[in-house]
Design an enzyme around this catalytic site. Structure first.
Site, mmCIF file in Angstrom:
data_model
loop_
_atom_site.group_PDB
_atom_site.id
_atom_site.type_symbol
_atom_site.label_atom_id
_atom_site.label_comp_id
_atom_site.label_asym_id
_atom_site.label_seq_id
_atom_site.Cartn_x
_atom_site.Cartn_y
_atom_site.Cartn_z
ATOM 1 N N ASP A 82 1.014 -1.080 0.125
ATOM 2 C CA ASP A 82 -0.090 -0.103 0.003
ATOM 3 C C ASP A 82 0.961 1.363 0.054
ATOM 4 O OD1 ASP A 82 -2.503 1.309 0.130
ATOM 5 O OD2 ASP A 82 -2.441 1.365 2.414
ATOM 6 N N ASP A 104 2.892 4.895 -5.446
ATOM 7 C CA ASP A 104 2.217 6.095 -5.325
ATOM 8 C C ASP A 104 3.132 7.350 -5.587
ATOM 9 O OD1 ASP A 104 0.771 8.233 -4.749
ATOM 10 O OD2 ASP A 104 0.359 7.732 -2.637
ATOM 11 N N GLY A 179 -8.407 8.281 6.570
ATOM 12 C CA GLY A 179 -8.496 8.789 7.992
ATOM 13 C C GLY A 179 -9.943 8.834 8.182
ATOM 14 N N SER A 212 -13.234 4.185 3.748
ATOM 15 C CA SER A 212 -13.853 3.812 4.955
ATOM 16 C C SER A 212 -15.188 4.489 5.267
ATOM 17 C CB SER A 212 -12.845 3.784 6.169
ATOM 18 O OG SER A 212 -11.878 2.992 6.351
ATOM 19 N N ASN A 252 -10.187 0.350 -0.410
ATOM 20 C CA ASN A 252 -9.284 0.353 0.350
ATOM 21 C C ASN A 252 -9.620 0.659 1.886
ATOM 22 O OD1 ASN A 252 -7.557 -0.155 -1.548
ATOM 23 N ND2 ASN A 252 -6.055 1.393 -0.925
HETATM 24 P P1 13P Z 1 -9.382 4.702 4.919
HETATM 25 O O1 13P Z 1 -8.443 5.584 5.903
HETATM 26 O O2 13P Z 1 -10.585 5.500 4.360
HETATM 27 O O3 13P Z 1 -9.584 3.507 5.622
HETATM 28 O O4 13P Z 1 -8.427 4.558 3.831
HETATM 29 C C1 13P Z 1 -7.422 3.509 3.689
HETATM 30 C C2 13P Z 1 -6.420 3.583 2.501
HETATM 31 O O5 13P Z 1 -6.862 4.137 1.430
HETATM 32 C C3 13P Z 1 -5.424 2.811 2.571
HETATM 33 O O6 13P Z 1 -4.412 2.831 1.266
HETATM 34 O O1 G3H Z 2 -3.462 4.975 3.475
HETATM 35 C C1 G3H Z 2 -3.013 4.831 4.530
HETATM 36 C C2 G3H Z 2 -3.126 3.797 5.022
HETATM 37 O O2 G3H Z 2 -4.139 3.823 6.097
HETATM 38 C C3 G3H Z 2 -2.035 2.877 5.994
HETATM 39 O O3 G3H Z 2 -1.539 3.819 7.092
HETATM 40 O O4 G3H Z 2 0.704 4.287 6.598
HETATM 41 O O5 G3H Z 2 -0.274 4.602 8.845
HETATM 42 O O6 G3H Z 2 -0.026 2.417 7.874
HETATM 43 P P1 G3H Z 2 -0.115 3.847 7.613
HETATM 44 ZN ZN ZN Z 3 -4.668 4.756 0.668
#
Ligand code: 13P
Ligand code: G3H
Ligand code: ZN
Length: 316
Positions: A82, A104, A179, A212, A252
């Site tokens: 990710d 990204d 977030g 989310s 995601n």
């Molecule tokens: P949320 O913060 O909406 O769960 O999104 C997560 C995300 O895009 C991880 O790449």
């Molecule tokens: O896009 C972000 C995801 O929620 C992952 O978050 O980089 O804090 O693990 P993180």
């Molecule tokens: Zn993301």
């Protein structure tokens, strides 16, 4: 079964359902997600961020994923990086066995984004690994890059980006953000833009980050037991469903898992202050994650029961 890439998943899902990409940081989160997928017979993308790798160490996470594959032999699982922020990180996880990576470059100028994305594609494809690129900027923080204002994805640039990089899927910006504080006023996504992009890239898998829903009952439970999450707001579930019908193949989700875990831990600590066996509070937190993921798979993403058709389409 071995880990698979997202190729067959997205082919089957396009326009009908979406695959959930859930962020994994430790054993309890992974077990909650896996139990949900097993009960729903749903395909899965397990995604690991640079932050997760720094927190848990890649070797531990890969061993957990290996255990998950043994525990859920009938579930097609893809392991995905990710928000990869460099070629070196993408290379490292490809060499470690990931079947999908995101590079990204969304914060970079267009030509630089194309250059780094193509470099990752050129390394990944000969090794059977698929690549997700991103064009447009989500508001908020993406892997420590803060973007004050969202820059929505331009449909013509999206076509050029896909053609010149050879990416397998594209994350687009249409109004979501990472977030728990996604909208100040009414939630709004730019569905017209999504429609235009999907029209110009027919059948091409699109990805929705920041998806989310910031479920009200979880926020209320967390706040009841001392959290301070006033004003938290996510993407309404009907919007995710609609986006799924329009070409979004990967959704995601991280924040909703964090909320489920945090609300449950807070509740357990408040209700059982005498307890100090971590299993007594981590167990319920794991169950809460499982319930949230089951709900997403069945009622939001529509991928319950789809494990079999994906397995059938893969020749191993
Ligand atoms: P949320 O913060 O909406 O769960 O999104 C997560 C995300 O895009 C991880 O790449
Ligand atoms: O896009 C972000 C995801 O929620 C992952 O978050 O980089 O804090 O693990 P993180
Ligand atoms: Zn993301």
């Amino acid at each position: 079964m071995p880990l698979i890439s997202t190729k067959e998943m997205f082919k089957k899902a396009y326009g009908k359902y979406a695959i959930g990409a859930f962020n994994v940081n430790n054993m309890e989160i992974l077990q909650g997600v896996i139990e949900a997928a097993k009960e729903e017979k749903a395909p899965l993308i397990l995604q690991i961020s640079k932050g997760a790798r720094n927190y848990a160490k890649l070797v531990y996470l890969m061993k957990l994923v290996e255990a998950a594959m043994q525990d859920a032999p009938d579930i097609p699982i893809c392991v995905h990086l990710d928000h990869g922020d460099s070629f070196e990180l993408c290379k490292e996880v490809i060499d470690a066995g990931f079947t999908s990576v995101m590079i990204d470059g969304s914060h970079l100028p267009f030509e630089e984004n194309i250059a780094i994305t193509k470099k990752v594609v050129d390394y990944a494809h000969p090794r059977g690994v698929v690549v997700e690129g991103e064009l447009g900027k989500l508001k908020g923080i993406e892997e420590h890059v803060v973007s004050e204002e969202a820059v929505y994805t331009d449909p013509d640039e999206a076509v050029e980006f896909v053609e010149r990089t050879g990416v397998d899927s594209l994350a687009i910006a249409i109004g979501t953000s990472h977030g728990a504080y996604k909208f100040k006023g009414e939630p709004r996504l730019d569905f017209e833009r999504l429609e235009q992009i999907a029209k110009k890239l027919p059948g091409f898998p699109l990805v929705l980050h920041g998806a989310s829903s910031v479920l009200t009952d979880l926020v209320e439970k967390a706040n009841k037991y001392g959290a301070k999450l006033g004003g938290a707001k996510g993407v309404p579930e009907e919007m995710i469903r609609k986006a799924t019908m329009m070409g979004i193949c990967k959704v995601n989700i991280d924040t909703d898992l964090r909320l489920a875990m945090t609300a449950t831990l807070r509740e357990q600590f408040a209700l059982h202050p005498e307890e100090f066996d971590p299993r007594k509070y981590l167990g319920p937190a794991r169950d809460a994650i499982k319930e949230v993921v089951k709900h997403k798979l069945r009622n939001v993403l529509g991928c319950s029961g789809k494990a079999e058709e994906i397995l059938a389409s893969i020749k191993i």
